[in-house]
Design an enzyme around this catalytic site. Structure first.
Site, short mmCIF file in Angstrom:
data_model
loop_
_atom_site.label_atom_id
_atom_site.label_comp_id
_atom_site.label_asym_id
_atom_site.label_seq_id
_atom_site.Cartn_x
_atom_site.Cartn_y
_atom_site.Cartn_z
N GLN A 149 0.36 38.56 5.34
CA GLN A 149 -1.08 38.20 4.86
C GLN A 149 -1.94 38.98 5.26
OE1 GLN A 149 -0.60 34.13 7.12
NE2 GLN A 149 -1.58 33.48 5.34
N CYS A 209 -3.90 27.14 3.74
CA CYS A 209 -3.46 28.60 3.98
C CYS A 209 -4.38 29.26 3.64
CB CYS A 209 -2.24 28.75 2.90
SG CYS A 209 -1.42 30.50 3.42
ZN ZN Z 1 -0.31 30.54 5.08
#
Ligand code: ZN
Length: 179
Positions: free
Chosen positions: A54, A103
């Site tokens: 991420q 998220c």
């Molecule tokens: Zn996530």
């Protein structure tokens, strides 16, 4: 250590498979910086977990942490700070638990996902100590969600229904509770 930009849905890096970490890496400056950056970024964004891809690093590393009070996930238990390296999850129940997941890579949205409510997770910590734990309920959701990122999977791929997905302030996330 620094707060990094969190990649968002659509960025191809989020869809790649992350590489396992070798024990020899954990003492390096780069690896320590990665752990620090993950915690700094997760706390800044008020997340409860963050996976290395991420922030654009394709390594199998996840951090989790949650204070008693978290504005994004009220009424959920505290999670102690943990670094999970090369985590492996084994489901211990059918997909019988469900939760409105969010998220940091899909900001402002929530979606209802059913997952096993009980799992075994095996991983190494930042000192390369091996752990094997049985986890359930909300924490099991967090671990499964974060580990999915290491395989290029986002929760939007696992929605129970596309109708159970929308902007956080529009969907009724109280309508369904964690089993
Ligand atoms: Zn996530």
């Amino acid at each position: 250590m620094a707060v990094k930009k969190v990649l968002r849905l659509g960025n191809p890096t989020l869809r790649k498979i992350s590489q396992p970490v070798d024990e020899s890496e954990i003492t390096t400056k780069d690896f320590k910086k990665l752990i620090g950056d993950l915690f700094d970024t997760m706390r800044f964004e008020k997340g409860v977990g963050l996976a290395a891809p991420q922030i654009g690093v394709l390594k199998r590393v996840v951090v989790v942490s949650k204070e008693e009070e978290n504005e994004r996930y009220p009424d959920t238990p505290k999670i102690i700070d943990q670094v999970l390296i090369n985590p492996v999850i084994t489901p211990l129940s059918p997909p019988d638990g469900g939760f409105w997941e969010g998220c940091l890579s899909v900001p402002g949205m929530r979606g209802f996902v059913e997952r096993p409510a009980k799992i075994k997770i095996e991983y190494y910590d930042e000192k390369w100590k091996f752990h094997s734990k049985v986890i359930d309920d909300f924490n099991a959701v967090v671990y499964q969600h974060e580990c999915d990122h290491l395989d290029g999977v986002l929760y939007v791929d696992r929605l129970k229904s596309s109708k159970l997905f929308g902007y956080t302030d529009e969907v009724d996330t109280k309508g369904k509770e964690l089993d």
